[in-house]
Design an enzyme around this catalytic site. Structure first.
Site, PDB file in Angstrom:
ATOM      1  N   THR A  58      36.090  -9.093 -75.412  1.00  0.00           N
ATOM      2  CA  THR A  58      36.586  -7.911 -76.119  1.00  0.00           C
ATOM      3  C   THR A  58      37.047  -6.822 -75.158  1.00  0.00           C
ATOM      4  O   THR A  58      38.020  -6.112 -75.436  1.00  0.00           O
ATOM      5  CB  THR A  58      35.466  -7.354 -77.031  1.00  0.00           C
ATOM      6  OG1 THR A  58      35.189  -8.336 -78.025  1.00  0.00           O
ATOM      7  CG2 THR A  58      35.870  -6.067 -77.705  1.00  0.00           C
TER       8      THR A  58
ATOM      9  N   ASP B  48      38.320 -15.653 -75.275  1.00  0.00           N
ATOM     10  CA  ASP B  48      37.227 -15.141 -76.099  1.00  0.00           C
ATOM     11  C   ASP B  48      36.024 -16.009 -75.719  1.00  0.00           C
ATOM     12  O   ASP B  48      36.103 -17.249 -75.772  1.00  0.00           O
ATOM     13  CB  ASP B  48      37.592 -15.326 -77.582  1.00  0.00           C
ATOM     14  CG  ASP B  48      36.568 -14.683 -78.505  1.00  0.00           C
ATOM     15  OD1 ASP B  48      35.362 -14.921 -78.331  1.00  0.00           O
ATOM     16  OD2 ASP B  48      36.986 -13.952 -79.425  1.00  0.00           O
ATOM     17  N   SER B  49      34.920 -15.390 -75.352  1.00  0.00           N
ATOM     18  CA  SER B  49      33.810 -16.194 -74.816  1.00  0.00           C
ATOM     19  C   SER B  49      33.170 -17.085 -75.862  1.00  0.00           C
ATOM     20  O   SER B  49      32.335 -17.931 -75.536  1.00  0.00           O
ATOM     21  CB  SER B  49      32.755 -15.309 -74.156  1.00  0.00           C
ATOM     22  OG  SER B  49      31.926 -14.702 -75.113  1.00  0.00           O
TER      23      SER B  49
ATOM     24  N   THR C 282      31.061 -10.724 -74.898  1.00  0.00           N
ATOM     25  CA  THR C 282      29.620 -10.548 -75.115  1.00  0.00           C
ATOM     26  C   THR C 282      28.980 -11.712 -75.860  1.00  0.00           C
ATOM     27  O   THR C 282      27.773 -11.931 -75.746  1.00  0.00           O
ATOM     28  CB  THR C 282      29.330  -9.252 -75.895  1.00  0.00           C
ATOM     29  OG1 THR C 282      29.941  -9.326 -77.182  1.00  0.00           O
ATOM     30  CG2 THR C 282      29.840  -8.036 -75.145  1.00  0.00           C
ATOM     31  N   ASP C 283      29.790 -12.460 -76.640  1.00  0.00           N
ATOM     32  CA  ASP C 283      29.168 -13.466 -77.511  1.00  0.00           C
ATOM     33  C   ASP C 283      28.359 -14.501 -76.735  1.00  0.00           C
ATOM     34  O   ASP C 283      27.270 -14.880 -77.162  1.00  0.00           O
ATOM     35  CB  ASP C 283      30.243 -14.163 -78.368  1.00  0.00           C
ATOM     36  CG  ASP C 283      30.685 -13.267 -79.519  1.00  0.00           C
ATOM     37  OD1 ASP C 283      29.934 -12.345 -79.892  1.00  0.00           O
ATOM     38  OD2 ASP C 283      31.791 -13.490 -80.056  1.00  0.00           O
TER      39      ASP C 283
ATOM     40  N   GLN D  42      10.488 -20.445 -81.594  1.00  0.00           N
ATOM     41  CA  GLN D  42      11.502 -19.751 -82.391  1.00  0.00           C
ATOM     42  C   GLN D  42      11.252 -18.245 -82.399  1.00  0.00           C
ATOM     43  O   GLN D  42      12.125 -17.482 -82.805  1.00  0.00           O
ATOM     44  CB  GLN D  42      11.509 -20.276 -83.824  1.00  0.00           C
ATOM     45  CG  GLN D  42      11.988 -21.699 -83.887  1.00  0.00           C
ATOM     46  CD  GLN D  42      12.166 -22.226 -85.291  1.00  0.00           C
ATOM     47  OE1 GLN D  42      12.145 -21.480 -86.267  1.00  0.00           O
ATOM     48  NE2 GLN D  42      12.339 -23.520 -85.403  1.00  0.00           N
ATOM     49  N   CYS D  43      10.052 -17.830 -82.011  1.00  0.00           N
ATOM     50  CA  CYS D  43       9.785 -16.385 -81.919  1.00  0.00           C
ATOM     51  C   CYS D  43      10.501 -15.844 -80.685  1.00  0.00           C
ATOM     52  O   CYS D  43      10.377 -16.417 -79.606  1.00  0.00           O
ATOM     53  CB  CYS D  43       8.296 -16.109 -81.750  1.00  0.00           C
ATOM     54  SG  CYS D  43       7.313 -16.689 -83.119  1.00  0.00           S
TER      55      CYS D  43
HETATM   56  N1  ASP Z   1      34.218 -12.545 -79.257  1.00  0.00           N
HETATM   57  C1  ASP Z   1      34.127 -11.664 -78.115  1.00  0.00           C
HETATM   58  C2  ASP Z   1      33.819 -12.505 -76.906  1.00  0.00           C
HETATM   59  O1  ASP Z   1      32.702 -12.925 -76.740  1.00  0.00           O
HETATM   60  C3  ASP Z   1      33.078 -10.634 -78.345  1.00  0.00           C
HETATM   61  C4  ASP Z   1      32.931  -9.602 -77.258  1.00  0.00           C
HETATM   62  O2  ASP Z   1      33.384  -9.732 -76.152  1.00  0.00           O
HETATM   63  O3  ASP Z   1      32.271  -8.562 -77.562  1.00  0.00           O
HETATM   64  O4  ASP Z   1      34.682 -12.791 -76.111  1.00  0.00           O
END
Ligand code: ASP
Length: 348
Positions: free
Chosen positions: A17, A65-66, A97-98, A285-286
């Protein structure tokens, strides 16, 4: 002591992003990211700008996009760092971030013993968006990447510095999106100052030269599966994953402190897979706390099936460690042993 021939930090842009722009199909990686970043940095107040190290720029062939990142992408990135790190005081990786926590975890295993900072960051809003967190995260990442005491792969986000292989994306919307549920912060940025918390980094345990392990990651996406248990899981359902010849390792996510349904047939499926040399590991899973296989009778069948405890590892760290161990020419006993051993502060 490290002696650096170069005072600059290297920024490696992989997509996410942070670099995205609006397109008719939604946000997607945009062009000229280096120029856009340099413009944004030039517009910072002079004092802030002066506190930053100089940086050079490198991009992967196709920023993505990750969400689409694969184990091969983790390997390509580690390779890039390995090729270039000696010429820089530190590295910043700009990433979506993903799957950022997955990449950071994988880099930690591949770049063992790194003697300078590798700081992974991204943002929840694009650089150009109003009130974006992008520039703050980039500035903080650059600040931490210039600190020689930081000698590991870390995640920098919303003013927090986290161990890479302990980090998780925790919030789908907030700019304070990352946490490390089972490990304290490595550092923080407060009032514009970057601070590392004493005795928490890996610098104290680094010995000698880096011991990078750049394995063969090709095709590993086929070989490792992640299986969270659910109430009512049937042996045939577990077998559908584990009996497949392509599968060589599995991350099981079990109940609480290390428990599974008391079903001998489930145990038989696990034992069969272990017997074939597949590496089976388990975490809880916790999101917080650790497992202790065999503490309850309801966990005995994991022990009997030689499932290796992942203790308090995150799913991202446990999975990427499995992938990493399968990328190396090791036998299954060595893999089990190394999975149990803390390599980069990922467990225990
Ligand atoms: N879908 C985006 C990614 O992981 C989300 C992000 O970067 O916040 O590339």
């Amino acid at each position: 002591m490290n002696s650096y021939h170069h005072a600059a930090v290297l920024v490696i842009y992989t997509g996410g992003t942070i670099g995205m722009v609006d397109t008719p199909h939604g946000l997607a990686p945009g062009p000229d990211m280096e120029a856009r970043v340099r413009r944004a940095v030039d517009e910072l107040p002079a004092q802030r700008r002066a506190s930053l190290p100089a940086f050079e720029w490198l991009e992967v062939a196709t920023p993505i996009d990750s969400s689409s990142a694969q184990p091969e992408d983790w390997a390509t990135l580690a390779q890039l760092v390995a090729e270039h790190y000696l010429a820089y005081r530190g590295i910043v990786v700009l990433h979506g971030t993903d799957t950022l926590a997955w990449t950071a975890s994988s880099l930690a295993f591949q770049l063992q013993g790194i003697d300078r900072p590798v700081v992974v960051t991204g943002s929840m809003a694009p650089l150009a968006a109003a009130e974006s967190d992008a520039l703050d995260n980039l500035v903080d990442a650059l600040g931490f990447a210039a600190m020689p005491q930081l000698q590991e792969v870390a995640v920098c986000f919303a003013g927090k510095l986290l161990r890479g292989c302990r980090s998780r994306k925790w919030h789908a919307r907030d700019s304070d999106a990352f946490t490390s549920p089972n490990a304290p912060l490595l550092g923080e940025c407060a009032s514009g100052q970057w601070q590392l918390h004493e005795s928490r980094g890996l610098d104290a345990v680094q010995r000698g030269a880096p011991r990078f392990e750049l394995g063969d990651y090709r095709g590993l996406g086929d070989k490792v599966v992640r299986i969270p248990l659910w109430p009512g899981i049937r042996p045939w359902q577990l077998a559908a994953w584990l009996d497949d010849d392509r599968v060589e390792g599995a991350l099981l996510e079990v109940w609480g402190g290390g428990n599974v349904p008391d079903d001998p047939q489930l145990g038989a499926v696990l034992a069969e897979a272990s017997g074939q040399g597949k590496l089976l590991v388990a975490i809880s899973q916790c999101p917080q706390g650790t497992i202790a296989i065999g503490h309850y009778a309801a966990g005995q069948l994991l022990a009997a099936a030689e499932v290796v405890s992942g203790d308090d590892m995150t799913p991202e760290a446990a999975f990427t460690k499995l992938v990493h161990l399968l990328s190396l020419p090791l036998d299954s006993a060595q893999r089990r042993e190394l999975f149990r051993t803390p390599l980069v502060g990922e467990r225990g």
